[in-house]
Each structure stands twice: as C-alpha cells, then as structure tokens.
Motif scaffolding. Sequence first.
Motif, short mmCIF file in Angstrom:
data_model
loop_
_atom_site.label_atom_id
_atom_site.label_comp_id
_atom_site.label_asym_id
_atom_site.label_seq_id
_atom_site.Cartn_x
_atom_site.Cartn_y
_atom_site.Cartn_z
N LEU A 1 25.07 -32.98 3.07
CA LEU A 1 24.75 -33.45 1.73
C LEU A 1 24.22 -32.31 0.87
CD1 LEU A 1 23.15 -36.93 2.42
CD2 LEU A 1 25.38 -36.45 1.44
N LEU A 2 23.49 -31.35 1.48
CA LEU A 2 22.97 -30.23 0.72
C LEU A 2 24.07 -29.24 0.35
CD1 LEU A 2 19.59 -29.60 2.55
CD2 LEU A 2 19.95 -30.68 0.33
N GLU A 3 25.08 -29.06 1.22
CA GLU A 3 26.17 -28.12 0.93
C GLU A 3 26.97 -28.55 -0.29
OE1 GLU A 3 28.63 -27.77 4.32
OE2 GLU A 3 27.10 -26.81 5.54
N GLY A 4 27.31 -29.76 -0.35
CA GLY A 4 28.11 -30.26 -1.47
C GLY A 4 27.75 -31.69 -1.74
N SER A 5 28.49 -32.29 -2.55
CA SER A 5 28.20 -33.68 -2.86
C SER A 5 28.63 -34.57 -1.70
CB SER A 5 28.91 -34.10 -4.14
OG SER A 5 30.30 -34.13 -3.92
N LYS A 6 28.22 -35.79 -1.74
CA LYS A 6 28.55 -36.73 -0.68
C LYS A 6 30.06 -36.97 -0.63
CE LYS A 6 27.24 -41.33 0.88
NZ LYS A 6 26.47 -42.52 0.57
N ARG A 7 30.70 -36.99 -1.75
CA ARG A 7 32.14 -37.23 -1.83
C ARG A 7 32.93 -36.11 -1.14
NH1 ARG A 7 33.07 -37.54 -7.39
NH2 ARG A 7 32.00 -39.52 -7.33
N ASP A 8 32.46 -34.86 -1.32
CA ASP A 8 33.15 -33.74 -0.70
C ASP A 8 33.08 -33.84 0.83
OD1 ASP A 8 33.76 -32.73 -3.17
OD2 ASP A 8 32.04 -31.34 -3.23
N ALA A 9 31.92 -34.21 1.34
CA ALA A 9 31.77 -34.34 2.79
C ALA A 9 32.67 -35.43 3.33
CB ALA A 9 30.32 -34.62 3.14
N GLU A 10 32.72 -36.55 2.63
CA GLU A 10 33.60 -37.64 3.07
C GLU A 10 35.06 -37.24 3.01
OE1 GLU A 10 32.60 -40.99 0.70
OE2 GLU A 10 30.70 -41.38 1.73
N ASP A 11 35.43 -36.47 1.97
CA ASP A 11 36.82 -36.01 1.87
C ASP A 11 37.19 -35.10 3.03
OD1 ASP A 11 37.20 -37.43 -0.42
OD2 ASP A 11 36.88 -35.74 -1.79
N LYS A 12 36.26 -34.23 3.43
CA LYS A 12 36.54 -33.34 4.56
C LYS A 12 36.75 -34.15 5.83
CE LYS A 12 33.81 -29.45 2.86
NZ LYS A 12 32.60 -28.65 3.09
N ILE A 13 35.89 -35.13 6.05
CA ILE A 13 36.00 -35.95 7.25
C ILE A 13 37.31 -36.74 7.23
CG2 ILE A 13 34.98 -37.90 8.48
CD1 ILE A 13 32.23 -36.86 7.53
#
Length: 180
Positions: free
Chosen positions: A89-101
């Motif tokens: 969450l600190l690296e990027g927004s929550k949406r970016d993390a979900e997109d990666k996953i």
Amino acid sequence: MTTAARPTWAPAKGGNEQGGTRIFGPSQKFSSRDLAAHTSLKPRKEGQQTQEELQKRNLREELEERERKHYSSKDKSYAEERDRRKSLLLEGSKRDAEDKILRKERQQAEEEAKMKEAELMRGNPLININNPGSFSVKRRWDDDVVFKNQTRGETKTPKRFINDTIRSDFHRKFLQRYMK
C-alpha cells in the motif's frame, strides 16, 4: 335424528337474505379475535445499537483495532502478511497492487491453460502431429464373440393391425401355442 325433513322458519331468499335469516342491521357485537393486534414494533432501548449510537461510533477504527489484536495474537506469518500488505500500500495505490496480483493470476491461468491444451493434444492420437505412426485402432470388446449378428439374414415381418379379434395375429399365435 336428522333435521333435513324439518320445515325452515324463514324460507331461503336471494340477495342479502340468503341462508334463511333476515338481517335487519349490522351487528354491534364483534369478537376479540377480530381486533387488530401487534400494531407497533418493539423499539430498541439504550445499549441495543440504536441509530444514534451507530452514528456516534467509528466502525473503521474498531475494525482496525480488532485486526491488530488478531494479528498480534497469531504467529509471525500473520505479522509478515500484515507488513507485506502495508508495504504494498505504501509503494503505490491500492489499485496498483490489486492490478499486479490480478495480472500474475491471469498469467498463471493462461500458462496452465496452455499446458492443459498441449497435454490434451499429445493425448489424442488423431491430432498427434509429433508421432503419427503410433496410432493403432483398438478392437471392440465384442469383435470375437461367437453369437454375433445371428439375425442378419432373417427378415422381420411387419406387424399389422386387424380390427377383428379372431383374425388378429395375436389370436392366431395364441391358438397355435396353447390350443394345438
């Protein structure tokens, strides 16, 4: 003793006077079962999560506090998972993390689908391009049976309908079988 033969005091008439009784006016008597009951809901009291109490509470903070207690009471893997989530969450927004996953999951699913398709292609001898000479037709289980196709030469007589019970085919077979 039956009352069917007795005369009625008031003969039956049509309209509002059906049933042999004359109605002179609406009745003033009514049953307690006809009254409306339970016409209001039971209101909540203090301490039973009324609307005002729910508006005053901060549900998000309560949830986070319960999660902190839960993860602190569990072993280190839960704490590591919590730290990993925070770092994502600190690296990027929550949406970016979900997109990666989601991208990783899609890639894994596509790779699995390709592997399954390749496995199916190798398993089908009709489509197997790599080894065309290994294809051999298997015999049926009943190819070597002794009593196969015995009625091939016989013609079956078609059934006919005759509307006479004595001349029908069934009656003739019956007579031949039982009345010889």
